[in-house]
Design a protein around this motif. Structure first.
Motif: not given
Lengths: 248, 369
Positions: A92-93, A95-97, A100, A103-105, B6-7, B10, B13-14, B17, B203
């Motif tokens: 998991l990431y 720095d993502l909630t 989120e 949602r990403l996966f 989606s990717f 993300k 977001h990185h 943030r 990841t």
């Protein structure tokens, strides 16, 4: 918990070589739909190589490998759509909630927005973490993170999930709870392919396969194997096999 | 397509943030341009110069008065013979000697050519180069004023790099250089770290097992940084034009296209680095020491390439910013079109292709392994 006899993984005479080194030496086994299949072996026994082949990351050198009905040699993209994967390293990431990450996966596996919304509501409710929805994953406790990672790994309802040492580095209580989760999805019909270093966990599996030096040394139900080797625990069984002692 | 979107979301977001990195990213170019533009330019004044005037006529005196009224140079006395030059330099109160040959004016008006010699103290090669550039600029201005454009070539041909920087602004030199460095920093360093981070955290494994294709993963990593790099380049350009009145004489579209090429090159370098680096530390180390350091030292940004030892000059050929800086200067200051910079452009394109191919091969090997 073996529900029927449909093979979801079929491996026949799988050989994987890296140059002159043989990582997988003529493996043949089947994994049936709905079972929890434990894949054991010391470091370097060839577990990771096998998982990489089964999950479509790497191609076999020789042999027939079929996963969820697709050929690992030619149809790895189709395999990838139908399996889930979770490793020890959480996937998991931070720095993502929580939401989120879901949602990403969900998005990566091609779910629609509506499906993602429904399933994420369901997921956080199941895990009892509604209040953590908007928190960064990096800020939630390790035990929760792991359960979350598992739930996200099956967000697209795969027929088969690979768990690569999923319980590394967590406390016994969390491990226990984690296995309850595994049982639950297995009951719902998802096949679980799990590798682990904890031999007590191997006892929870429907069937186990012990790998050493790239070869299958033992394969079967834990109770049968214990009987065959005249040992009281899988731990002992594993020790004997890895040491190279034959069955009694 | 949905997986890909989606990717990319993300990835954004990185980036957003990580406020600190963002601030540094947009802060560095602004501060750097201001520092280079103001501080370094303003330091260049009152440079001591001695004159060895062997003709003492209209033009030699005219040039001198122009040089010493420019505000950059101070007259430090006359020199009678060549023997005096060295001792004068050794005392350290002069940086250059301006030598006029005998019959300077009559040669120019008669045969149409004569030579001025500028001898500089190259123990500080950077300053020496600047002195030469400024002096030749002044001489050229004088020439244009007094003798008209027609005679321009006949009088003296000096080093030409400052030729088109007629108002002698130091910031002109630094805008293309800063742009080259910042883009390399954003695109190569950040991309390589971002990919290495996924590897380090595990990841990357998960992404590879997912239906996302490797090409999509790389493209998704790269896209946000193309945007960031472009925005940053435009901020730098705006600062250059608004604060330091830097001209953009050439085609804006060509400039943008070259920018894009350079960004893609830097990104492919970043991806290439990340295929070699197992974790963020190594990625950062390679980026900083194998990329940024040579880019600062060998690109001609700070130290003029002509003054480097031959080996380092050869080495500078493989430094992408070297070519990019030439391109930007050509377009912005000289207003040149593609016909003048096609070879530099070709070199950058070639480098991009090489790095992309190398990355794909490395990436494949890693996947097969």
């Amino acid at each position: 918990m073996q529900t029927n006899n449909t093979a979801i993984i079929e491996v026949e005479n799988l050989v994987k070589r890296f140059g002159t080194f043989t990582a997988n030496d003529n493996l043949t086994f089947k994994v049936y739909a709905g079972e929890i299949f434990g894949f054991l072996g010391a470091n370097g026994a060839g577990k990771t190589t096998t998982i990489r082949i089964l999950s479509g990351l790497s191609k076999p050198t020789e042999g027939i490998v079929k996963v969820v009905g697709f050929d690992a040699m030619k149809q790895s993209e189709s395999i990838k759509k139908n399996i889930g994967y979770m490793s020890q390293r959480f996937s998991l990431y931070d720095d993502l909630t929580v939401i989120e990450n879901i949602r990403l996966f969900g998005g990566i596996y091609g779910l629609s927005n509506k499906e993602i919304r429904n399933r994420s509501d369901e997921l956080v409710k199941d895990l009892g973490i509604e209040n953590l929805r908007k928190r960064l994953v990096g800020d939630i406790p390790l035990g929760w993170k792991q359960k979350l990672a598992f739930s996200i790994a099956i967000i697209h309802r795969p027929k088969l999930i690979f768990l690569d040492e999923p319980t590394g580095g967590v406390d016994p209580l969390t491990r226990r709870q984690f296995w309850e989760l595994i049982y639950r999805v297995a009951k719902q019909g998802t096949t679980v392919f799990v590798t682990t270093h904890y031999m007590d966990e191997a006892e929870y599996c429907d069937r186990i396969c012990v790998l050493a030096d790239g070869q299958i040394k033992a394969l079967g139900e834990p109770s049968n194997l214990k009987h065959e080797y005249q040992v009281t625990s899988i731990d002992e069984l594993f020790y004997r096999i890895v040491k190279g002692e034959d069955r009694v | 397509m949905r997986s890909f979107t989606s990717f990319v979301i993300k990835e954004f977001h990185h980036i957003f943030r990580d406020r600190k990195t963002l601030i540094v990213l947009f802060g560095i170019p602004v501060v750097q341009i201001l520092i280079f533009g103001y501080v370094i330019t303003n330091n260049f004044k009152d440079i001591g110069i001695a004159v060895m005037d062997q003709s003492n006529d209209i033009h030699s005196k005219g040039i001198q008065s122009k040089v010493f009224s420019s505000g950059y140079f101070i007259y430090k006395g006359a020199i009678r013979s060549e023997k005096e030059i060295e001792s004068k330099f050794q005392r350290g109160d002069i940086r250059a000697v301006l030598v006029f040959p005998s019959k300077f004016t009559s040669d120019i008006e008669g045969s149409g050519s004569s030579e001025i010699q500028i001898i500089t103290d190259a123990s500080d090669p950077n300053l020496a180069n600047t002195v030469v550039n400024y002096l030749s600029g002044i001489v050229r201005q004088y020439q244009v004023q007094k003798l008209g454009n027609g005679l321009q070539k006949s009088m003296m041909v000096v080093e030409t790099r400052m030729l088109f920087n007629e108002s002698l602004k130091g910031a002109y030199m630094f805008v293309p250089g800063t742009m080259a460095l910042i883009l390399l920093l954003i695109c190569a360093l950040l991309t390589s770290i971002s990919v290495a981070r996924e590897k380090e955290l595990g990841t990357m494994e998960v992404l590879l097992v997912s239906p996302l294709r490797p090409a999509q993963i790389i493209l998704g990593k790269v896209m946000p940084y193309v945007g960031l790099g472009f925005i940053n380049a435009i901020v730098i350009l705006l600062m250059g034009t608004l604060v330091f009145q830097l001209p953009i004489s050439g085609s804006l579209i060509l400039l943008m296209a070259e920018l894009l090429l350079y960004i893609v090159l830097s990104l492919s370098l970043g991806i290439f680095i990340s295929t070699m680096a197992p974790n963020q530390q190594v990625a950062m180390f390679i980026s900083l020491f194998a990329l940024m350091l040579p880019a600062v030292l060998l690109s001609g940004f700070i130290y003029p390439i002509e003054n480097m030892p031959l080996v380092l000059q050869w080495l500078s050929y493989i430094i992408p910013p070297r070519w990019f800086i030439i391109i930007v200067k050509d377009i912005m200051l000289k207003g040149n079109g593609l016909e003048y910079i096609w070879d530099e452009t070709l070199i950058l394109t070639g480098m991009t292709v090489i790095f992309i191919i190398a990355s794909i091969r490395k990436f494949k090997i890693r996947l097969e392994g």
